[in-house]
Design an enzyme around this catalytic site. Sequence first.
Site, PDB file in Angstrom:
ATOM      1  N   CYS A 184       0.879  -1.289  -0.067  1.00 41.55           N
ATOM      2  CA  CYS A 184      -0.091   0.211   0.104  1.00 41.55           C
ATOM      3  C   CYS A 184       0.826   1.316   0.059  1.00 41.55           C
ATOM      4  CB  CYS A 184      -0.956   0.007   1.290  1.00 41.55           C
ATOM      5  SG  CYS A 184      -0.143   0.134   2.648  1.00 41.55           S
TER       6      CYS A 184
ATOM      7  N   ASN B  63       2.209   1.355   4.375  1.00 34.24           N
ATOM      8  CA  ASN B  63       2.615   0.169   4.961  1.00 34.24           C
ATOM      9  C   ASN B  63       2.378  -0.003   6.718  1.00 34.24           C
ATOM     10  OD1 ASN B  63       5.377  -2.016   5.797  1.00 34.24           O
ATOM     11  ND2 ASN B  63       3.155  -2.680   5.319  1.00 34.24           N
TER      12      ASN B  63
ATOM     13  N   CYS C 298      -1.511   0.886   7.500  1.00 39.51           N
ATOM     14  CA  CYS C 298      -3.041   0.635   7.634  1.00 39.51           C
ATOM     15  C   CYS C 298      -3.372  -0.786   6.895  1.00 39.51           C
ATOM     16  CB  CYS C 298      -3.718   1.841   6.987  1.00 39.51           C
ATOM     17  SG  CYS C 298      -3.458   3.202   8.111  1.00 39.51           S
ATOM     18  N   ARG C 299      -3.271  -0.704   5.294  1.00 37.49           N
ATOM     19  CA  ARG C 299      -3.894  -1.613   4.504  1.00 37.49           C
ATOM     20  C   ARG C 299      -3.104  -2.790   4.210  1.00 37.49           C
ATOM     21  NH1 ARG C 299      -5.065   1.784  -0.199  1.00 37.49           N
ATOM     22  NH2 ARG C 299      -3.201   2.920   0.425  1.00 37.49           N
ATOM     23  N   SER C 300      -1.850  -2.535   4.238  1.00 39.82           N
ATOM     24  CA  SER C 300      -0.958  -3.749   3.688  1.00 39.82           C
ATOM     25  C   SER C 300      -0.573  -4.557   5.114  1.00 39.82           C
ATOM     26  CB  SER C 300       0.081  -3.553   2.810  1.00 39.82           C
ATOM     27  OG  SER C 300       0.884  -2.559   3.483  1.00 39.82           O
TER      28      SER C 300
ATOM     29  N   ASP D 272      -8.060   3.755   0.948  1.00 41.70           N
ATOM     30  CA  ASP D 272      -7.144   4.116   2.253  1.00 41.70           C
ATOM     31  C   ASP D 272      -8.043   4.517   3.375  1.00 41.70           C
ATOM     32  OD1 ASP D 272      -5.404   5.319   3.888  1.00 41.70           O
ATOM     33  OD2 ASP D 272      -4.586   6.835   2.355  1.00 41.70           O
TER      34      ASP D 272
HETATM   35  P1  4NP Z   1      -1.795   2.898   4.157  1.00 40.34           P
HETATM   36  O1  4NP Z   1      -2.705   4.136   4.565  1.00 40.34           O
HETATM   37  O2  4NP Z   1      -1.121   3.289   2.760  1.00 40.34           O
HETATM   38  O3  4NP Z   1      -2.881   1.911   4.070  1.00 40.34           O
HETATM   39  O4  4NP Z   1      -0.704   2.567   4.972  1.00 40.34           O
HETATM   40  C1  4NP Z   1      -1.817   5.332   4.782  1.00 40.34           C
HETATM   41  C2  4NP Z   1      -1.016   5.566   6.043  1.00 40.34           C
HETATM   42  C3  4NP Z   1      -0.527   6.802   6.156  1.00 40.34           C
HETATM   43  C4  4NP Z   1      -0.595   7.836   5.192  1.00 40.34           C
HETATM   44  C5  4NP Z   1      -1.598   7.750   4.124  1.00 40.34           C
HETATM   45  C6  4NP Z   1      -2.111   6.265   3.760  1.00 40.34           C
HETATM   46  N1  4NP Z   1      -0.136   9.173   5.197  1.00 40.34           N
HETATM   47  O5  4NP Z   1      -0.481  10.127   4.775  1.00 40.34           O
HETATM   48  O6  4NP Z   1       0.809   9.221   6.127  1.00 40.34           O
END
Ligand code: 4NP
Length: 157
Positions: free
Chosen positions: A12, A15, A17-19, A127
């Site tokens: 993602c 790294n 939240c989703r992955s 996201d």
């Molecule tokens: P992820 O989510 O890609 O699912 O880990 C996010 C985590 C952090 C951010 C964006 C999306 N951020 O903007 O810091």
Amino acid sequence: MSANRPAVLFVCLGNICRSPLAEAAFRLEAERVGLDVEIDSAGTANWHVGKAPDPRSIAVAREAGIDIAHFTARQVVQDDFRRFDHIFALDRKNLADLMAMMPPDSTAQVSLLLETIPDRKSDDVDDPYYGSADAFAFTWTHVSQAARLLVERLARS
Ligand code: 4NP
């Protein structure tokens, strides 16, 4: 990677939240059916490298019966394209970013995670970072559905 032990990477943006949830869902499912597989996750961005998953992801995974508090965020590296047989992007932007950095000698099959689910084809796992706890539960629903189908597919191959 080896012919007998497939290696699968979930990617993602951050790294955190989703992955990590996709990795957790896949670990649970692989364990349930006794599939021997290497599993990891990474982010296309370097913002959260070294950090634990978002507390909301940790909570959702804990409810599903897996502890991910010790997971550590890392950024995708070029060697991932040689080390993993399958790289699954959580959304289309992640997929485009992966395609842009793919080395010429990549041996990985790179695709969108929800392509695994027949009626979801080109869908993103949205996201949840700026969303509510519900958004994380929704992420879990998506990644665990994909994990079930993926593990079934890998177990057959
Ligand atoms: P992820 O989510 O890609 O699912 O880990 C996010 C985590 C952090 C951010 C964006 C999306 N951020 O903007 O810091």
